[in-house]
Design an enzyme around this catalytic site. Structure first.
Site, PDB file in Angstrom:
ATOM      1  N   HIS A 164       0.854  -1.179   0.000  1.00 33.59           N
ATOM      2  CA  HIS A 164       0.000   0.000   0.000  1.00 33.59           C
ATOM      3  C   HIS A 164       0.896   1.237   0.000  1.00 33.59           C
ATOM      4  O   HIS A 164       2.053   1.182   0.434  1.00 33.59           O
ATOM      5  CB  HIS A 164      -0.887   0.032   1.250  1.00 33.59           C
ATOM      6  CG  HIS A 164      -2.025  -0.936   1.199  1.00 33.59           C
ATOM      7  ND1 HIS A 164      -3.049  -0.830   0.280  1.00 33.59           N
ATOM      8  CD2 HIS A 164      -2.314  -2.028   1.972  1.00 33.59           C
ATOM      9  CE1 HIS A 164      -3.923  -1.813   0.495  1.00 33.59           C
ATOM     10  NE2 HIS A 164      -3.498  -2.561   1.502  1.00 33.59           N
TER      11      HIS A 164
ATOM     12  N   CYS B 282      -0.165   2.836  -4.316  1.00 28.89           N
ATOM     13  CA  CYS B 282      -0.906   4.038  -4.670  1.00 28.89           C
ATOM     14  C   CYS B 282      -0.052   5.268  -4.441  1.00 28.89           C
ATOM     15  O   CYS B 282       0.770   5.328  -3.527  1.00 28.89           O
ATOM     16  CB  CYS B 282      -2.184   4.149  -3.850  1.00 28.89           C
ATOM     17  SG  CYS B 282      -3.535   3.207  -4.566  1.00 28.89           S
TER      18      CYS B 282
END
Length: 440
Positions: free
Chosen positions: A261, A311
């Site tokens: 992430h 991301c």
């Protein structure tokens, strides 16, 4: 779907998007099992949910539904009374079967280009001056060499013994990095899948697919691959520092891959940060700088490549409308997830990438991001992330001939055409030369 049917859909795309009555089609598409219910729901949610957006997504997704997709779709059109569109597709399909070239570049005509016209010299074209070239006629094959007919060999540049321009560059140390060592270098893959509950970060289902693909791919590219899984932020830094402290003197390159992430982060050189499994983040800038000339002198002058699948933020890009596109779109039945966590910089700590032009430029470093800073990066729970899946496919097909920058342009183009929400990979390139992977 074969290429002929795909070309038919793309040729008729504008009219289909303009006229297709999608609301009448859903039951017929389900009855013939051309789409599953969850796929229909995805199409209905495409873009703003308007008829045009749904039609556009339906036409795009048809290309992924197998060899019988076009005739089944034509049958559905007839069953719902959309006979003019059914006739258009059937006629185009029959023409394509008779003559595949009939649906390619129909509007191209030979263009006569006279050197005299280019030079704006007035003289009788039937009497060219000595040393002047005669008129050249350029047809579709010359203007669009990528659609050269099968069986017609491409011209070979014989000025350098029959070697292509890429082959000449690959072997020239002034133009390209030379990767002669075997292994070429280390490749460290950090794959964070399971995060502690207090972090608020979800399990990255499907990331193991990415990891396995890249592990296999970089071994084929002659790297010594090591995989570390589910590391906290501190353990990530320890693994990266240990790699940087090794003696790379006999090696030619180093690769680091981070699958995790991510979020936005304040930065001077490289944006973004990636999460450890404990919910603490490590900035990409800190990771990259562990391998600069000061901290890792044995990699001085050698390419250091970083691939970040995470991301860059929480924004979801819905894209903008174009007349026509030609994607190999998202996998049928896929379930894309973002690798994002909402983040906001504290007051007064805004990113200022253009305010540090006086800083030394890191050399021989290439950082490839799966998405544009600030935006979500999509991952399918079954087939892995769009970025890694595409990167693996491009490396498989083109690594033998293309340099790194050209390869990643192919990746960016392919990823940008996927899905309802959009994604565009990018990079920070501080390489001094072209880089060709070792494939044999």
């Amino acid at each position: 779907m074969d290429d002929a049917d795909r070309q038919v859909l793309r040729r008729c795309r504008v009219q289909l998007v303009s006229e297709l009555q999608v609301a009448n089609l859903w039951d017929a598409l389900l009855t013939c099992e051309l789409f599953q219910p969850d796929m229909i729901e995805d199409i209905q949610r495409a873009g703003s949910g308007s008829r045009r957006d749904q039609a556009r997504q339906l036409v795009t997704d048809l290309e992924t539904r197998g060899s019988r997709a076009l005739p089944l779709f034509i049958s559905c059109l007839e069953d719902t009374g959309q006979h003019s569109l059914a006739s258009l597709l059937r006629t185009s399909s029959q023409a394509a079967r008779r003559d595949p070239e009939s649906i390619r570049h129909l509007d191209l005509k030979p263009v006569a280009v006279r050197p005299e016209e280019l030079r704006a010299v007035k003289q009788d074209p039937s009497e060219p001056a000595p040393g002047r070239l005669p008129p050249a006629v350029l047809g579709p094959e010359e203007l669009y060499p990528q659609v050269r007919r099968p069986g017609v060999p491409r011209p070979v540049d014989i000025s350098a013994g029959g070697f292509s321009a890429h082959e000449r560059q690959r072997g020239n140390p002034d133009l390209a990095y030379i990767l002669n060592a075997d292994p070429c270098g280390y490749c460290l893959i950090i794959n964070n899948v399971n995060f502690c509950r207090k972090s608020g970060l979800s399990t990255r289902t499907g990331s193991h697919v990415d990891c396995e693909k890249l592990q296999r791919r970089f071994r084929l590219l002659h790297f010594a691959v090591e995989v570390e899984s589910d590391l906290t932020a501190q353990r990530m830094l320890q693994a990266l520092e240990e790699l940087a402290w090794r003696d790379h003197g006999a090696l030619d390159c180093c690769v680091v891959v981070i699958l995790s992430h991510g979020r936005q982060a304040s930065h001077l050189q490289f944006p973004g940060a990636v999460y450890g499994t404990d919910g603490s983040a490590v900035s990409v800038e800190k990771i990259v700088n562990l391998f600069n000339g000061t901290h890792c002198p044995s990699l001085g002058g050698k390419p250091k490549l970083f691939f970040i699948q995470a991301c860059g933020g929480e924004k979801k890009d819905q894209g903008f409308e174009v007349v026509s596109i030609s994607p190999e779109d998202r996998a049928p039945g896929g379930n894309p997830e973002p690798d994002a966590l909402p983040f906001q910089d504290p007051p007064g700590s805004y990113d200022q990438p253009d305010a540090v032009s006086s800083l030394p430029t890191p050399s021989d470093i290439f950082v490839s991001y799966s998405t544009f800073p600030g935006f979500v990066s999509w991952r399918d729970t079954k087939s892995g992330s769009w970025y890694i899946e595409t990167l693996d496919g491009v490396l498989e097909q083109w690594a033998h001939s293309d340099d790194l920058q050209s390869l990643l342009l192919r990746v960016a183009n392919a990823v940008s055409e996927k899905g309802t929400y959009k994604q565009i990979p990018g990079c920070f390139n501080f390489l001094r030369k072209k880089l060709f992977f070792k494939t044999s």
